[in-house]
Design an enzyme around this catalytic site. Structure first.
Site, PDB file in Angstrom:
ATOM      1  N   SER A 122       0.835  -1.201   0.000  1.00 42.31           N
ATOM      2  CA  SER A 122       0.000   0.000   0.000  1.00 42.31           C
ATOM      3  C   SER A 122       0.874   1.256   0.000  1.00 42.31           C
ATOM      4  O   SER A 122       1.648   1.465  -0.930  1.00 42.31           O
ATOM      5  CB  SER A 122      -0.964  -0.047   1.193  1.00 42.31           C
ATOM      6  N   ASP A 249     -10.298  -3.866  -5.366  1.00 43.14           N
ATOM      7  CA  ASP A 249      -9.689  -3.053  -4.314  1.00 43.14           C
ATOM      8  C   ASP A 249     -10.563  -1.822  -4.082  1.00 43.14           C
ATOM      9  O   ASP A 249     -10.779  -1.028  -4.992  1.00 43.14           O
ATOM     10  CB  ASP A 249      -8.275  -2.634  -4.738  1.00 43.14           C
ATOM     11  N   HIS A 276      -8.267  -4.886  -0.715  1.00 40.30           N
ATOM     12  CA  HIS A 276      -7.038  -4.135  -0.453  1.00 40.30           C
ATOM     13  C   HIS A 276      -6.195  -4.913   0.554  1.00 40.30           C
ATOM     14  O   HIS A 276      -6.466  -4.915   1.747  1.00 40.30           O
ATOM     15  CB  HIS A 276      -7.362  -2.742   0.085  1.00 40.30           C
TER      16      HIS A 276
END
Length: 306
Positions: A122, A249, A276
């Site tokens: 991320s 996501d 995610h």
């Protein structure tokens, strides 16, 4: 569902770490957690996401997989993360490739004779990819391969996406987490920011406008997002790199990934499901082994070829 279930309800397994405290070039401090292995074992360096640490669900799952393979792990907590406060009035952010650079250089000095692989998840994924694009061929001095997982490579598109429809939930979740961290800074550094504006922020733009951008030397949130995005630099990456995303996501818009221009060194992988950084498999309550096994199999590919 995978996005929420994976960190809160799935069982990643247990891992024990050996902790070190590193001093940064500007005399700050960060916590680094190690998975030890035999002297010649490869090492995987992990950079976590926003509000996470070396104890994140994906980090623990990776630690378990590393132990099973007999590999080493270097799980770096960004400034102020991992249970310790940093010493300076600054934090970490998605575009801080300079931070990635000195950390990787330090691991290379500590473990010069090992295969070294890096994973950014991320926020950490965007910072790692930005570093790789900036370094070009020079990244091969410190790494053999890398991977970015659910990286928000276009920070502008991601911020806009988080303002839409049902995914606003994640905007609120991140905002609560970031304000909690900001209060720790407020107690120690009352002059660090305009705190009334910081705590009145209603979205990520406001928070980055009044905290992240000015604290780290950017003119504003929009400038920070534009300069911090890795997408324009992906075409310059020469290190073999896995770019892993999921179509569902709810945080990173997949259109921003599909539209990016990639170098031939990048292997894109877009799964149909996974959320995610979820990527759960198996029966209830679910397993988290797919992601670490996919990463390690990608890294092992070079060894098999050689």
């Amino acid at each position: 569902m995978q996005t929420v279930w994976a960190p809160f309800f799935a069982r990643p397994g247990r891992a024990s770490f050996r902790r070190e405290i590193w001093t940064t070039p500007d005399q700050d401090q960060v916590a680094v957690d190690w998975i030890d292995a035999p002297p010649c074992a490869p090492v995987v360096i992990l950079f976590h996401g926003l509000g996470s640490s070396s104890r994140g669900h994906y980090a623990l799952a990776l630690a378990v997989a590393l132990r099973q393979r007999g590999w080493a792990g270097c799980f770096i907590n960004f400034r102020g993360c991992g249970g310790i406060d940093n010493r300076l009035p600054r934090s970490y952010h998605a575009g801080d490739s300079a931070e990635i650079a000195w950390m990787l250089e330090k691991v290379a000095r500590l473990l010069p004779d090992r295969q070294r692989y890096a994973v950014g998840v991320s926020l950490g994924g965007n910072a790692l990819l930005k570093y790789l694009g900036e370094q070009g061929n020079d990244a091969e001095r410190v790494l053999s391969k890398a991977a970015g997982v659910c990286a928000p490579i276009d920070l502008v598109a991601t911020a806009e996406f988080l303002q839409k429809g049902s995914v606003r939930f994640y905007n609120r979740y991140f905002l609560i987490s970031m304000k909690k961290t900001a209060r720790r800074f407020q107690r120690r550094y009352p002059e660090m920011a305009n705190w009334s504006r910081v705590f009145s922020a209603r979205n990520l733009y406001d928070f980055d406008e009044y905290f992240t951008a000015p604290v780290h030397g950017f003119a504003g949130a929009q400038v920070f997002w534009e300069k911090g995005s890795s997408a324009p630099l992906l075409r310059h990456i020469s290190l073999p790199t896995l770019l892993l995303h999921s179509m569902d996501d709810p945080i990173v818009p997949i259109a921003s990934v599909r539209s990016a221009v990639l170098s031939p060194a990048i292997t894109p992988c877009i799964t149909e499901h996974g959320g995610h950084v979820g990527f759960m498999t198996g029966p209830f309550p679910g397993h988290l082994g797919w992601l670490p096994n996919t990463l390690l199999e990608y890294f092992e590919g070079r060894n098999r070829d050689e």
